[in-house]
Enzyme design. Structure first.
Site, PDB file in Angstrom:
ATOM      1  N   THR A  90       1.354  -3.403  -7.210  1.00 15.56           N
ATOM      2  CA  THR A  90       1.550  -2.157  -6.447  1.00 15.56           C
ATOM      3  C   THR A  90       2.488  -1.145  -7.118  1.00 15.56           C
ATOM      4  O   THR A  90       2.137   0.028  -7.253  1.00 15.56           O
ATOM      5  CB  THR A  90       2.094  -2.501  -5.047  1.00 15.56           C
ATOM      6  OG1 THR A  90       1.121  -3.325  -4.415  1.00 15.56           O
ATOM      7  CG2 THR A  90       2.341  -1.264  -4.214  1.00 15.56           C
ATOM      8  N   LYS A 173       4.971   1.050   2.655  1.00 20.21           N
ATOM      9  CA  LYS A 173       5.878   0.422   1.681  1.00 20.21           C
ATOM     10  C   LYS A 173       6.792   1.466   1.047  1.00 20.21           C
ATOM     11  O   LYS A 173       6.314   2.546   0.683  1.00 20.21           O
ATOM     12  CB  LYS A 173       5.076  -0.229   0.550  1.00 20.21           C
ATOM     13  CG  LYS A 173       4.242  -1.429   0.941  1.00 20.21           C
ATOM     14  CD  LYS A 173       3.499  -1.975  -0.281  1.00 20.21           C
ATOM     15  CE  LYS A 173       2.613  -3.153   0.067  1.00 20.21           C
ATOM     16  NZ  LYS A 173       1.779  -3.606  -1.053  1.00 20.21           N
TER      17      LYS A 173
HETATM   18 ZN    ZN Z   1      -0.689  -2.853  -3.994  1.00 17.79          ZN
HETATM   19 ZN    ZN Z   2      -0.657  -6.949  -2.988  1.00 19.78          ZN
END
Ligand code: ZN
Ligand code: ZN
Length: 565
Positions: A90, A173
């Site tokens: 990510t 996130k």
């Molecule tokens: Zn990701």
């Molecule tokens: Zn992931």
């Protein structure tokens, strides 16, 4: 004598007009004006965390006409776009989309990595100098983009507009919000799963703006988590997925099976309370509501200075890890996300007018099938149990290095050797570094499930544009930050102990192949199956926005999208 200069800078000519009829002069001016298309007033970057390219097709029958399908039909769709480095994680993915380069250059080599200087593990956006803004949490907001080494396309927009174009970034996130916004963002907001609020860091501001406070006061997570998650469509519509009751899924705590309906109000008690939201499609509803609120409150696209809104949906990844790509749960999340995208497009159409904004959609990586599911279908795959491998390695170390602590860290399938043992002092028990690298890497490639073990000296001798898996390792390898040996597994072999759930990170197509769609202002409808790397997105945007390329950019603009035939 009339003397008219028409942009000597772009045409390289000095046109002296003598006794030209006025209509001809006007025609020339008009033509000149039309030759430079105006910038879009708003760019919207949509990143879907963990979206494989095949979802666009596999789930198509259950998508509506106004979401993914509209983007594909009216926009320009790259059907062969890939990550061109490892690890496909990510932090690295978001950084690469927005910087137009790879971890070797932007420096975000993973989500966490082992810091060789301070000799401890670090998180890609953690920054102890900052504090949380917007909630009582001590840790959740101590973040900034300080480990990102290059500029992003959002930074370049800031620079090109003298800071007048606004850059806003939101995600569930922290890293999904911070890295896209770059170093100069006006704001990045993310979800604090300890309090159920959208927060930021003192890196951006000292207090939340009134509209974010107002958004938080709606207490939407409370509302979502008070309900039940059932399939949006009748169960028989989920033909693209396996049976709901599947042995390959990670169950929620206190559940005996992973099947619909999910009573969230009960589950939240044993599944981290507000944290549960990020594992459900309602996290995407929540983020869509915030994006819409941001468009209104920040008056995005209201003046001639291009604004940039980055949105990263994290729930597809968090749920995807648990249930894998063949689950009814994941399909239901995508059916609902398709409606979220439709909703967002409608909002943008109303606010700016269809065709008046530029949007792109992509993903930060794909995901592997659950290896056990593949094995049961006679497809190769497997698991490398970390404890087994560590035990075998310490046996080797005992044998060759008399138990000296040769390996300092194993992080992200990279081995960091202990530099203290290689200072060249024979009395200090110095072990030859090259010999150690060879011994350990030769040992590793004999282990089941390990395909390659690239040593630092081999990687150093490589070329940035090299092909194959070695090239992907080189582009993902940052000299100052990466380990001494990089391990690559066989396809669909995962470094995990449990046989449920799945992950990503590999150089294989299930992890690298992602959707890339450009849509809206300046974009013709079309498709291309020419290979592109995801690092081509940022320079394409730079051409469309007429900004400089991000500082470390190694991608190329997508010519077939930009050039007129
Ligand atoms: Zn990701
Ligand atoms: Zn992931």
């Amino acid at each position: 004598m009339p003397h008219l200069r028409i942009c000597v800078y772009c045409h390289g000519i000095n046109l002296t007009v003598m006794r030209l009829p006025i209509f001809l002069i006007l025609a020339l001016l008009l033509r000149h004006g039309l030759a430079q298309p105006d910038r879009p007033r708003l760019v919207v970057g949509v990143v879907i965390d963990q979206m494989r390219q095949d979802y666009l097709y596999r789930y198509a029958e259950t998508f509506g006409e106004g979401g993914f399908k509209r983007l594909m039909k009216e926009g320009f769709y790259l059907s062969n776009a890939h990550y061109n480095y490892i690890p496909t994680y990510t932090g690295a993915g978001h950084a690469s989309i927005y910087t137009g380069t790879t971890p070797a250059i932007h420096g975000v080599i993973g989500n966490d990595w082992y810091d060789k200087t301070n000799r401890k593990r670090v998180y890609c956006v953690a920054d102890n100098r900052q504090r949380t803004v917007g909630s009582t949490s001590a840790e959740q907001g101590k973040m900034s983009p300080h480990r990102l080494l290059t500029t992003t396309i959002t930074d370049e927009l800031k620079l090109a507009t003298g800071g007048r174009g606004k850059v806003l970034s939101i995600s569930d996130k922290d890293r999904g919000a911070i890295l896209p916004g770059g170093h100069m963002a006006d704001a990045a907001y993310w979800y604090d799963e300890t309090t159920g609020r959208m927060i930021t860091s003192s890196f951006y501001m000292d207090k939340l703006p009134a509209w974010v406070e107002k958004f938080n006061s709606l207490n939407l997570p409370e509302k979502y988590l008070g309900g039940v998650w059932d399939t949006m469509l009748p169960k028989e519509k989920y033909q693209a997925s396996g049976p709901d009751n599947s042995p390959y899924e990670v169950k929620f705590n206190s559940e005996t099976k992973s099947t619909f309906p999910y009573d969230l109000n009960t589950l939240r008690k044993t599944n981290g309370n507000y944290d549960l939201l990020s594992n459900t499609p309602f996290s995407n509803d929540y983020l869509t509501e915030m994006a819409k609120a941001a468009i209104d409150a920040e008056q995005l696209g209201d003046d001639e200075w291009t604004d940039f809104l980055c949105i990263s949906f994290s729930a597809p990844d968090k749920l995807g890890h648990r249930v894998g790509p063949r689950s009814v749960e994941l399909q239901d999340l995508y059916i609902r996300l398709d409606r979220n995208i439709e909703d967002l497009l409608k909002k943008l159409d109303t606010k700016l007018g269809a065709g008046n904004y530029l949007l792109f959609l992509t993903s930060d990586h794909g995901v592997s099938d659950v290896p056990q599911w593949l094995i049961d279908k006679r497809v190769p795959g497997g698991y490398i149990r970390q404890e087994d491998l560590k035990a075998k390695l310490s046996e080797l170390i005992q044998q060759y290095f008399q138990g000296k602590p040769v390996i300092e860290s194993i992080t992200n399938e990279q081995i960091y050797l202990n530099p203290d043992l290689f200072r060249g002092d024979p009395k200090g028990g110095g072990v030859e570094w090259m010999v150690s690298l060879e011994l350990i890497s030769n040992f590793l490639i004999q282990q089941p499930g390990i395909a390659h073990a690239f040593t630092k000296n081999i990687i150093r001798q490589g070329d940035f544009n090299e092909g194959g898996i070695k090239g992907m390792v080189i582009r993902g390898y940052n000299e100052k930050r990466s380990g001494d040996i990089v391990v690559i597994t066989e396809p669909n072999w995962l470094p995990q102990n449990r046989v449920t759930g799945t992950t990503h990170g590999s150089p294989y197509t299930y992890d690298t192949h992602v959707p890339v769609i450009f849509f809206g202002k300046g974009i013709k409808a079309g498709t291309s199956s020419i290979y592109h790397s995801v690092t081509d997105i940022a320079p394409t945007l730079a051409v469309l926005l007429r900004t400089a390329f991000p500082s470390g950019c190694t991608g190329q603009p997508v010519a077939e999208l930009l050039d007129k035939p």
